[in-house]
Write a protein that holds these residues in place. Structure first.
Motif, PDB file in Angstrom:
ATOM      1  N   GLY B  40      -1.122   4.926 -81.721  1.00 49.99           N
ATOM      2  CA  GLY B  40      -1.844   6.053 -82.294  1.00 49.99           C
ATOM      3  C   GLY B  40      -3.299   5.708 -82.561  1.00 49.99           C
ATOM      4  N   SER B  41      -4.067   6.726 -82.857  1.00 51.55           N
ATOM      5  CA  SER B  41      -5.489   6.517 -83.121  1.00 51.55           C
ATOM      6  C   SER B  41      -5.669   5.642 -84.361  1.00 51.55           C
ATOM      7  CB  SER B  41      -6.162   7.866 -83.320  1.00 51.55           C
ATOM      8  OG  SER B  41      -7.531   7.674 -83.464  1.00 51.55           O
ATOM      9  N   GLY B  42      -6.553   4.673 -84.264  1.00 56.76           N
ATOM     10  CA  GLY B  42      -6.835   3.817 -85.414  1.00 56.76           C
ATOM     11  C   GLY B  42      -5.854   2.680 -85.613  1.00 56.76           C
ATOM     12  N   CYS B  43      -4.968   2.444 -84.648  1.00 59.96           N
ATOM     13  CA  CYS B  43      -3.978   1.381 -84.853  1.00 59.96           C
ATOM     14  C   CYS B  43      -4.506   0.024 -84.404  1.00 59.96           C
ATOM     15  CB  CYS B  43      -2.673   1.705 -84.149  1.00 59.96           C
ATOM     16  SG  CYS B  43      -2.803   1.566 -82.382  1.00 59.96           S
ATOM     17  N   GLY B  44      -5.699  -0.008 -83.835  1.00 60.30           N
ATOM     18  CA  GLY B  44      -6.300  -1.307 -83.532  1.00 60.30           C
ATOM     19  C   GLY B  44      -6.338  -1.668 -82.059  1.00 60.30           C
ATOM     20  N   LYS B  45      -6.276  -0.685 -81.198  1.00 59.60           N
ATOM     21  CA  LYS B  45      -6.290  -0.989 -79.766  1.00 59.60           C
ATOM     22  C   LYS B  45      -7.650  -1.524 -79.329  1.00 59.60           C
ATOM     23  CE  LYS B  45      -5.234   3.240 -78.745  1.00 59.60           C
ATOM     24  NZ  LYS B  45      -5.108   3.810 -80.096  1.00 59.60           N
ATOM     25  N   SER B  46      -8.695  -0.822 -79.759  1.00 62.49           N
ATOM     26  CA  SER B  46     -10.032  -1.282 -79.362  1.00 62.49           C
ATOM     27  C   SER B  46     -10.311  -2.657 -79.948  1.00 62.49           C
ATOM     28  CB  SER B  46     -11.090  -0.306 -79.844  1.00 62.49           C
ATOM     29  OG  SER B  46     -10.892   0.949 -79.271  1.00 62.49           O
ATOM     30  N   THR B  47      -9.842  -2.861 -81.169  1.00 63.36           N
ATOM     31  CA  THR B  47     -10.058  -4.159 -81.802  1.00 63.36           C
ATOM     32  C   THR B  47      -9.336  -5.255 -81.026  1.00 63.36           C
ATOM     33  OG1 THR B  47     -10.087  -2.949 -83.874  1.00 63.36           O
ATOM     34  CG2 THR B  47     -10.017  -5.331 -84.014  1.00 63.36           C
ATOM     35  N   LEU B  48      -8.116  -4.973 -80.624  1.00 64.04           N
ATOM     36  CA  LEU B  48      -7.363  -5.945 -79.833  1.00 64.04           C
ATOM     37  C   LEU B  48      -8.093  -6.247 -78.530  1.00 64.04           C
ATOM     38  CD1 LEU B  48      -4.834  -7.628 -79.362  1.00 64.04           C
ATOM     39  CD2 LEU B  48      -3.723  -5.620 -78.411  1.00 64.04           C
TER      40      LEU B  48
HETATM   41  N1  LIG Z   1     -16.122  -3.050 -87.915  1.00 66.98           N
HETATM   42  C1  LIG Z   1     -15.014  -2.724 -88.617  1.00 66.98           C
HETATM   43  N2  LIG Z   1     -14.846  -3.181 -89.881  1.00 66.98           N
HETATM   44  C2  LIG Z   1     -13.740  -2.893 -90.585  1.00 66.98           C
HETATM   45  N3  LIG Z   1     -12.735  -2.119 -90.122  1.00 66.98           N
HETATM   46  C3  LIG Z   1     -12.837  -1.630 -88.875  1.00 66.98           C
HETATM   47  C4  LIG Z   1     -13.983  -1.895 -88.058  1.00 66.98           C
HETATM   48  N4  LIG Z   1     -13.807  -1.287 -86.871  1.00 66.98           N
HETATM   49  C5  LIG Z   1     -12.618  -0.653 -86.939  1.00 66.98           C
HETATM   50  N5  LIG Z   1     -12.029  -0.857 -88.141  1.00 66.98           N
HETATM   51  C6  LIG Z   1     -10.720  -0.342 -88.569  1.00 66.98           C
HETATM   52  O1  LIG Z   1      -9.746  -0.920 -87.757  1.00 66.98           O
HETATM   53  C7  LIG Z   1      -8.771   0.020 -87.402  1.00 66.98           C
HETATM   54  C8  LIG Z   1      -8.553   0.015 -85.919  1.00 66.98           C
HETATM   55  O2  LIG Z   1      -9.705   0.424 -85.253  1.00 66.98           O
HETATM   56  P1  LIG Z   1      -9.750   0.513 -83.673  1.00 66.98           P
HETATM   57  O3  LIG Z   1     -11.092   0.998 -83.297  1.00 66.98           O
HETATM   58  O4  LIG Z   1      -9.303  -0.770 -83.100  1.00 66.98           O
HETATM   59  O5  LIG Z   1      -8.662   1.647 -83.401  1.00 66.98           O
HETATM   60  P2  LIG Z   1      -8.130   2.227 -82.032  1.00 66.98           P
HETATM   61  O6  LIG Z   1      -6.716   1.912 -81.947  1.00 66.98           O
HETATM   62  O7  LIG Z   1      -9.005   1.806 -80.913  1.00 66.98           O
HETATM   63  O8  LIG Z   1      -8.296   3.777 -82.280  1.00 66.98           O
HETATM   64  P3  LIG Z   1      -8.721   4.936 -81.247  1.00 66.98           P
HETATM   65  O9  LIG Z   1      -7.528   5.211 -80.423  1.00 66.98           O
HETATM   66  O10 LIG Z   1      -9.032   6.073 -82.152  1.00 66.98           O
HETATM   67  O11 LIG Z   1      -9.898   4.448 -80.473  1.00 66.98           O
HETATM   68  C9  LIG Z   1      -9.214   1.341 -87.962  1.00 66.98           C
HETATM   69  O12 LIG Z   1      -8.414   1.614 -89.080  1.00 66.98           O
HETATM   70  C10 LIG Z   1     -10.628   1.143 -88.381  1.00 66.98           C
HETATM   71  O13 LIG Z   1     -10.856   1.816 -89.588  1.00 66.98           O
END
Ligand SMILES: Nc1ncnc2c1ncn2[C@@H]1O[C@H](COP(=O)(O)OP(=O)(O)OP(=O)(O)O)[C@@H](O)[C@H]1O
Ligand SMILES: [Mg+2]
Lengths: 376, 253
Positions: B40-48
């Motif tokens: 889901g959105s915000g679960c950390g995919k981009s971070t991973l």
């Molecule tokens: N620079 C940051 N500092 C602290 N928290 C962050 C930072 N960037 C993202 N987050 C948090 O980490 C979580 C995951 O963010 P991420 O961007 O990885 O989500 P995502 O799975 O890629 O979402 P989406 O599908 O919406 O792109 C979110 O809850 C966001 O609030």
């Protein structure tokens, strides 16, 4: 093994058939002479088909693909078929993919103009930017009017933030620079005045110089580089992120929301910073007077106060006020009129600083002239 | 070839300063996979993805690329490994002061031994692969969002990477372009053998091209499901995965 690894590109013509044979490992392979000969053969037009033999290729990267891409470009033009002899058809697939979407871009019209036209265009551009500048100024004035009548959308936090940034955060650098300027002024003056034994006039030189004009000018230059540039860069980046578009479509006035808080903040803080600069400059001068010329601190202070006149002081502070307006307007103007990419933000930041300094000089001239007329 | 593009994540903990997004997870991306990261959105995919590409340090654990420890290697080694990646950022991330041709030529000039003529050919080849032939002299500001993305892909492909990472490649593309992009990804994967790591919400793409995947669960900070997305659709291990893969359709009898 190593013999087998080496890339080999050969070709031969069989009546109306051109056969290209590739063997070995094609990594970062370059053979432009063979390629240009092959292309020549195809262009001659006696060939009816091209056979690409890659069964003995062990590994390949784009260097092989571009050879075949070039060949295919020629065969397409000459309507000659290519017969691919591959183990897997990865290469064929990739090369054909490059021809699958054939959309030609619209032609960019890069017009050239004569010298006279260029002069005309430049003149017109100058005229246009003057108009844009005036209409920007007008908008800010209206915003101010709306603010005074309590109808402007302006976030108090934004204003306070701008005030903090242009105010007390600038104090250290402003103090340091004006202390140094006072020091330099006194030092240069002392060397000359000493010759006539008139070194006690250093105090009045520094005091009058700093309060009347140097304080304000130095602060103006510092704040143009520090705050004016940051306004242009911040608003320019908002342009890039489409934040400005979002504000516009929400019906929020850019000049109310972005420009006014910044202009007000800098206009309010600049007079105070000028006073600070005057004071620090006098201390800098005092350091030279006390430590180099051996004037006692009390004496130096007395001489300074005697030289200080209210009119000089007020003229200096007025300069500061005007510079504040000029710097903030230039910064915001170029930010709002920035392009939509990183490079343009850099360009508009430069323009903001340069134009702020130019306008400051122009304003100094005007104020000096006005003072002359009214006799201060 | 010795270089293949296999990625192994071991005991990986990913997060920001005061919270974790994933705790002690293991997964493996095989060579030539088209690997989808879902959730889901915000679960950390981009971070991973940032961790996998070396833009961000994991809090704990390590990533092995073809058996080499990517996380723990010294900066120069790391850079060498990173040169084997192609990354497509969400907005294309083209350099605005350069034309498309210069953008794509940049990595080639920096890291390859090609001569100027070959570089020019490569640039035009990569641009036509993404359907932008003839756009060499355009600046990024002169083309549309989807075109920027495709040009970004052309740049990512410049050095013939073994692994290409995509963050939501089809976001902002029209259905036909996004379909073409899928085909392109598949073609790259099959013709060059490139490993593809893909973050996407596009169900059509997931089923059309993905052959392995993980599904992230933010609640337990772990991987809720893994495997071929088509199999996951047939036998969803949890209700949440089923809802995701069927767009929240409710079950009928
Ligand atoms: N620079 C940051 N500092 C602290 N928290 C962050 C930072 N960037 C993202 N987050 C948090 O980490 C979580 C995951 O963010 P991420 O961007 O990885 O989500 P995502 O799975 O890629 O979402 P989406 O599908 O919406 O792109 C979110 O809850 C966001 O609030
Ligand atoms: Mg994301």
């Amino acid at each position: 093994m190593s013999k087998e690894q080496k890339a080999l590109f050969s070709y031969h013509v069989n009546q109306t058939e051109l056969e290209l044979i590739f063997q070995g490992r094609f990594v970062c392979f370059q053979d432009s002479s063979s390629l240009s000969r092959v292309i020549e053969i195809v262009q001659k037009g006696q060939i009816k088909r091209v056979v690409v033999q890659t069964k003995e290729v062990i590994g390949w990267d784009s260097s092989l693909a571009i050879i075949l891409y070039r060949v295919k470009k020629e065969t397409e033009r000459a309507h000659i078929p290519i017969i691919w002899k591959e183990r897997t058809n990865g290469l064929k697939r990739l090369v054909e993919l490059a021809f699958s979407v054939d959309r030609k871009p619209p032609v960019l019209s890069k017009k050239t103009s004569s010298f006279l036209e260029k002069i005309g265009e430049t003149g017109f551009l100058v005229y246009q930017s003057c108009c844009a500048g005036f209409s920007f100024l007008k908008k800010v004035m209206f915003s101010l009017g709306r603010l005074l009548s309590g109808r402007a959308v302006i976030r108090k936090v934004d204003f306070l933030f701008a005030l903090e940034d242009a105010g007390y955060k600038a104090v250290p650098i402003v103090s340091l620079i004006s202390f140094m300027v006072g020091l330099i002024l006194a030092f240069v003056g002392a060397v000359q005045l000493k010759v006539f034994g008139a070194h006690i006039y250093v105090a009045s030189l520094v005091t009058i110089g700093m309060t009347r004009i140097m304080g304000a000018i130095m602060i103006g230059v510092i704040m143009a580089g520090r705050t004016g540039a940051s306004y242009a860069a911040a608003i320019g980046t908002m342009q890039v992120n489409e934040e400005i578009d979002a504000l516009k479509t929400m019906g929020v006035s850019i000049s109310d929301f972005l420009v006014l808080p910044r202009v007000l903040a800098l206009t309010l803080t600049m007079p105070f910073l000028t006073v600070l600069a005057d004071f620090m400059g006098m201390i800098g001068g005092g350091a030279v007077g006390v430590f180099m010329l051996g004037i006692s601190p009390q004496e130096y202070w007395k001489l300074s106060i005697e030289a200080l006149s209210l009119s000089h002081f007020l003229v200096g502070v007025f300069h500061g006020l005007v510079f504040g307006i000029v710097i903030a307007l230039c910064g915001c103007y170029y930010g709002v009129h920035s392009g939509r990419d990183a490079n343009s933000v850099g360009v508009s930041t430069t323009k903001a600083v340069v134009s702020a300094i130019v306008w400051m000089i122009v304003m100094t001239g005007l104020i000096t002239f006005a003072c002359e007329v009214i006799g201060v | 070839m010795t270089n293949k593009g296999q990625i192994i994540a071991r005991h990986l903990t990913v997060g920001y300063e005061n919270f974790d997004l994933l705790k002690n997870v293991d997964f493996e991306i095989n060579e030539h996979d088209i690997f989808v990261i879902m959730g889901g959105s915000g679960c950390g995919k981009s971070t991973l993805l940032r961790v996998l590409t070396g833009l961000k340090e994991p809090k704990e654990g390590e990533i092995l690329i073809d058996g080499k420890n990517f996380t723990k290697s010294p900066p120069t080694e790391k850079e060498k490994l990173m040169r084997r990646f192609g990354i497509l950022y969400q907005g294309g991330a083209l350099f605005s002061s350069m034309t498309l041709a210069e953008n794509i030529a940049l990595p080639l000039q920096q890291y390859s031994d090609y001569g100027a003529a070959e570089i020019a050919d490569l640039v035009s080849f990569k641009l036509s692969l993404v359907g932008l032939s003839g756009y060499e002299d355009y600046y990024p500001s002169e083309i549309s969002g989807g075109m920027k993305k495709r040009a970004g892909l052309a740049r990512a492909l410049a050095l013939d990477p073994e692994i290409v990472y995509f963050d939501e490649p089809s976001a902002g593309l029209d259905p036909i372009s996004s379909r073409l992009l899928d085909d392109l990804i598949l073609d790259l994967n099959q013709s060059l053998g490139t490993t593809i790591v893909l973050v996407t919400h596009e169900l059509n793409s997931i089923f059309a091209i993905g052959n392995n995947s993980i599904f992230l669960d933010p609640k337990t900070q772990s991987i809720m499901a893994r495997g071929d997305p088509k199999d996951l659709l047939k036998n969803p291990p949890t209700e949440q995965v089923r809802l995701f893969l069927t767009r929240g359709e409710t079950k009928h009898g």
